[in-house]
Design an enzyme around this catalytic site. Structure first.
Site, PDB file in Angstrom:
ATOM      1  N   HIS A 263      -3.208   7.042   3.337  1.00  0.00           N
ATOM      2  CA  HIS A 263      -3.646   5.767   2.755  1.00  0.00           C
ATOM      3  C   HIS A 263      -4.921   5.339   3.478  1.00  0.00           C
ATOM      4  O   HIS A 263      -5.015   5.426   4.704  1.00  0.00           O
ATOM      5  CB  HIS A 263      -2.549   4.718   2.939  1.00  0.00           C
ATOM      6  CG  HIS A 263      -3.010   3.334   2.640  1.00  0.00           C
ATOM      7  ND1 HIS A 263      -3.718   3.024   1.493  1.00  0.00           N
ATOM      8  CD2 HIS A 263      -2.898   2.173   3.334  1.00  0.00           C
ATOM      9  CE1 HIS A 263      -4.003   1.732   1.502  1.00  0.00           C
ATOM     10  NE2 HIS A 263      -3.519   1.203   2.610  1.00  0.00           N
TER      11      HIS A 263
ATOM     12  N   ASN B 175      -9.982  -0.416   1.011  1.00  0.00           N
ATOM     13  CA  ASN B 175      -8.531  -0.284   0.874  1.00  0.00           C
ATOM     14  C   ASN B 175      -8.129  -0.706  -0.542  1.00  0.00           C
ATOM     15  O   ASN B 175      -8.170  -1.894  -0.873  1.00  0.00           O
ATOM     16  CB  ASN B 175      -7.851  -1.174   1.929  1.00  0.00           C
ATOM     17  CG  ASN B 175      -6.328  -1.111   1.863  1.00  0.00           C
ATOM     18  OD1 ASN B 175      -5.750  -0.587   0.916  1.00  0.00           O
ATOM     19  ND2 ASN B 175      -5.683  -1.666   2.874  1.00  0.00           N
TER      20      ASN B 175
ATOM     21  N   CYS C 266       0.824  -1.224   0.000  1.00  0.00           N
ATOM     22  CA  CYS C 266       0.000   0.000   0.000  1.00  0.00           C
ATOM     23  C   CYS C 266       0.851   1.264   0.000  1.00  0.00           C
ATOM     24  O   CYS C 266       0.329   2.362  -0.223  1.00  0.00           O
ATOM     25  CB  CYS C 266      -0.928   0.000   1.203  1.00  0.00           C
ATOM     26  SG  CYS C 266      -1.961  -1.476   1.288  1.00  0.00           S
TER      27      CYS C 266
HETATM   28  N1  COA Z   1     -17.399  -9.552  10.685  1.00  0.00           N
HETATM   29  C1  COA Z   1     -17.743  -9.859  11.937  1.00  0.00           C
HETATM   30  N2  COA Z   1     -16.851 -10.238  12.876  1.00  0.00           N
HETATM   31  C2  COA Z   1     -15.558 -10.300  12.507  1.00  0.00           C
HETATM   32  C3  COA Z   1     -15.125  -9.983  11.216  1.00  0.00           C
HETATM   33  C4  COA Z   1     -16.102  -9.606  10.282  1.00  0.00           C
HETATM   34  N3  COA Z   1     -15.802  -9.294   9.013  1.00  0.00           N
HETATM   35  N4  COA Z   1     -13.785 -10.129  11.152  1.00  0.00           N
HETATM   36  C5  COA Z   1     -13.375 -10.510  12.372  1.00  0.00           C
HETATM   37  N5  COA Z   1     -14.462 -10.618  13.199  1.00  0.00           N
HETATM   38  C6  COA Z   1     -14.491 -11.003  14.591  1.00  0.00           C
HETATM   39  C7  COA Z   1     -13.268 -11.781  15.012  1.00  0.00           C
HETATM   40  O1  COA Z   1     -13.428 -13.156  14.714  1.00  0.00           O
HETATM   41  C8  COA Z   1     -13.237 -11.508  16.492  1.00  0.00           C
HETATM   42  O2  COA Z   1     -14.175 -12.354  17.114  1.00  0.00           O
HETATM   43  P1  COA Z   1     -13.832 -13.042  18.524  1.00  0.00           P
HETATM   44  O3  COA Z   1     -13.625 -11.881  19.479  1.00  0.00           O
HETATM   45  O4  COA Z   1     -15.047 -13.855  18.791  1.00  0.00           O
HETATM   46  O5  COA Z   1     -12.580 -13.814  18.288  1.00  0.00           O
HETATM   47  C9  COA Z   1     -13.764 -10.089  16.621  1.00  0.00           C
HETATM   48  O6  COA Z   1     -14.469  -9.834  15.394  1.00  0.00           O
HETATM   49  C10 COA Z   1     -12.690  -9.059  16.806  1.00  0.00           C
HETATM   50  O7  COA Z   1     -11.666  -9.325  15.856  1.00  0.00           O
HETATM   51  P2  COA Z   1     -10.403  -8.440  15.740  1.00  0.00           P
HETATM   52  O8  COA Z   1      -9.498  -8.994  14.662  1.00  0.00           O
HETATM   53  O9  COA Z   1      -9.829  -8.169  17.099  1.00  0.00           O
HETATM   54  O10 COA Z   1     -11.062  -7.076  15.193  1.00  0.00           O
HETATM   55  P3  COA Z   1     -10.374  -5.717  14.994  1.00  0.00           P
HETATM   56  O11 COA Z   1     -11.125  -4.673  15.721  1.00  0.00           O
HETATM   57  O12 COA Z   1      -8.880  -5.809  15.175  1.00  0.00           O
HETATM   58  O13 COA Z   1     -10.627  -5.458  13.446  1.00  0.00           O
HETATM   59  C11 COA Z   1      -9.502  -5.517  11.335  1.00  0.00           C
HETATM   60  C12 COA Z   1     -10.110  -6.331  12.460  1.00  0.00           C
HETATM   61  C13 COA Z   1      -9.006  -6.473  10.263  1.00  0.00           C
HETATM   62  C14 COA Z   1     -10.578  -4.606  10.759  1.00  0.00           C
HETATM   63  C15 COA Z   1      -8.334  -4.670  11.931  1.00  0.00           C
HETATM   64  O14 COA Z   1      -7.477  -5.490  12.659  1.00  0.00           O
HETATM   65  C16 COA Z   1      -7.552  -3.950  10.872  1.00  0.00           C
HETATM   66  O15 COA Z   1      -8.038  -3.076  10.198  1.00  0.00           O
HETATM   67  N6  COA Z   1      -6.243  -4.271  10.776  1.00  0.00           N
HETATM   68  C17 COA Z   1      -5.375  -3.600   9.811  1.00  0.00           C
HETATM   69  C18 COA Z   1      -5.626  -4.190   8.466  1.00  0.00           C
HETATM   70  C19 COA Z   1      -5.040  -3.373   7.387  1.00  0.00           C
HETATM   71  O16 COA Z   1      -5.152  -2.192   7.373  1.00  0.00           O
HETATM   72  N7  COA Z   1      -4.394  -4.061   6.431  1.00  0.00           N
HETATM   73  C20 COA Z   1      -3.849  -3.438   5.310  1.00  0.00           C
HETATM   74  C21 COA Z   1      -2.683  -2.595   5.691  1.00  0.00           C
HETATM   75  S1  COA Z   1      -2.251  -1.566   4.394  1.00  0.00           S
END
Ligand code: COA
Length: 336
Positions: free
Chosen positions: A260, A290, A121
């Site tokens: 970004h 994204n 990215c």
């Molecule tokens: N819908 C519903 N629930 C979801 C889900 C979805 N699409 N994806 C994950 N969950 C659940 C998980 O299983 C977890 O459940 P649990 O507590 O029962 O285990 C819960 O939601 C929390 O998951 P978590 O991964 O802690 O959520 P989060 O708040 O960290 O959000 C992302 C997840 C992926 C949105 C976040 O980590 C993120 O944005 N990370 C950076 C990713 C990124 O920017 N990548 C590209 C970089 S350029």
């Protein structure tokens, strides 16, 4: 690497921008029918409401072409005059030839140096730094840089942890010598220890695509979301702070912040910790998700369209991505 480049001989700026997004819209409601998720979860955790998805026959160069043509027209540059084409992408048409060479041919820019750059990215910011270097030294006079991604084709549509985040699109910019303003500085870096946190394991020389790789679904994006989130929130702040300090600027000098668009919570964190005025932030993640290397140039094209970029506007851009890489650029916008 970090540098205040404002004292260098030739001032270099962006003289035209363009963007393209495929027509098909995939909403959070659509995703609710595909994986166990909800519009409410996606909106509150990411700020994304919908994203664009390329048609099956569309590849990265197909998205890049209209964006590039728009940027060239805005800059008043004939594609035949281009001497450098850099395409930042993690989803090239194929491993080789480079999408940059394919795009140059489509544009009629035969003879220009043309290649691909892979910095996830952060690709557009890296490409801007490379084009800056080539133009500032006189090696290039008219460079085209593009961020283009068809992430939908490397997304595992059964993995709710990743498939809700990504979208397809392209953005382009023409980089040339300018009489006033231009690029003031860059801060770029990488930390390869975080590589496994965001990767596509198969398709390279480490793990070629075999039936075994396909069974493991190793041809798709694998992500440790929490780890990437932690890294991104930290680096988006430190990169911008270090760059502004190197440029002798403060956050109050920034007129427009084009970050970004990975997750609205990452952007909100950066805005708060940098002490930026939220009214100066370009946000379009709700409509595109994204789009990786395309996200900043799409943001620039929208900002230009909306009248947010005028002569003298001071623009700060920051990105973080696979590698893990990061990069920031600070510049003064030049019009006409
Ligand atoms: N819908 C519903 N629930 C979801 C889900 C979805 N699409 N994806 C994950 N969950 C659940 C998980 O299983 C977890 O459940 P649990 O507590 O029962 O285990 C819960 O939601 C929390 O998951 P978590 O991964 O802690 O959520 P989060 O708040 O960290 O959000 C992302 C997840 C992926 C949105 C976040 O980590 C993120 O944005 N990370 C950076 C990713 C990124 O920017 N990548 C590209 C970089 S350029």
């Amino acid at each position: 690497m970090i540098g205040n480049v404002s004292g260098n001989g030739i001032a270099v700026g962006i003289t035209g921008v363009g963007a393209y997004a495929p027509e098909k819209v995939l909403t959070n409601a659509d995703l609710e029918t595909m994986v166990d998720t909800s519009d409410e979860w996606i909106t509150t955790r990411t700020g994304i409401r919908e994203r664009r998805i390329a048609a099956p026959e569309q590849a990265a160069s197909d998205l890049a072409l209209p964006a590039a043509r728009q940027a060239l027209e805005a800059a008043g540059v004939d594609p035949k005059e281009l001497d450098l084409v850099v395409v930042a992408t993690a989803t090239p048409d194929m491993l080789f030839p480079a999408t940059g060479a394919l795009l140059a041919e489509e544009l009629g820019a035969r003879g220009a140096a043309a290649y691909d750059l892979l910095a996830g990215c952060t690709g557009f910011v890296y490409a801007l730094a490379q084009a800056y270097g080539a133009v500032a030294t006189g090696l290039s006079r008219q460079a085209l840089i593009v961020g283009t991604e068809v992430l939908s084709k490397i997304t595992n549509w059964n993995d709710r942890g990743t498939c809700i985040l990504f979208g397809d699109g392209a953005g382009a910019a023409v980089v040339q010598p300018v009489e006033r303003g231009g690029i003031l500085g860059f801060e770029l870096g990488a930390d390869g220890s975080g590589g496994p946190d965001l990767c596509v394991p198969a398709g390279g020389s480490r793990q070629p695509i075999t039936s075994g790789a396909l069974e493991e679904e190793a041809q798709f994006i694998k992500m440790n979301g929490a780890e990437v989130f932690r890294f991104a929130t930290r680096i988006m702040v430190t990169s911008a702070e270090e760059l502004l300090a190197a440029c002798g600027a403060g956050v109050e000098d920034v007129d427009l912040y084009v970050p970004h668009q990975a997750n609205k919570r990452i952007i909100d964190h950066a805005v708060k910790n940098l002490g930026l005025d939220p009214g100066k932030v370009l946000l379009n993640i709700d409509r595109y998700g994204n789009t990786s290397s395309a996200s900043i140039p799409i943001g620039l094209a929208e900002a230009r369209e909306d009248g947010l970029l005028a002569e003298g506007t001071r623009v700060l851009m920051s990105a973080v991505g696979a590698g893990l890489t990061w990069g920031s650029v600070y510049m003064t916008w030049t019009e006409g």
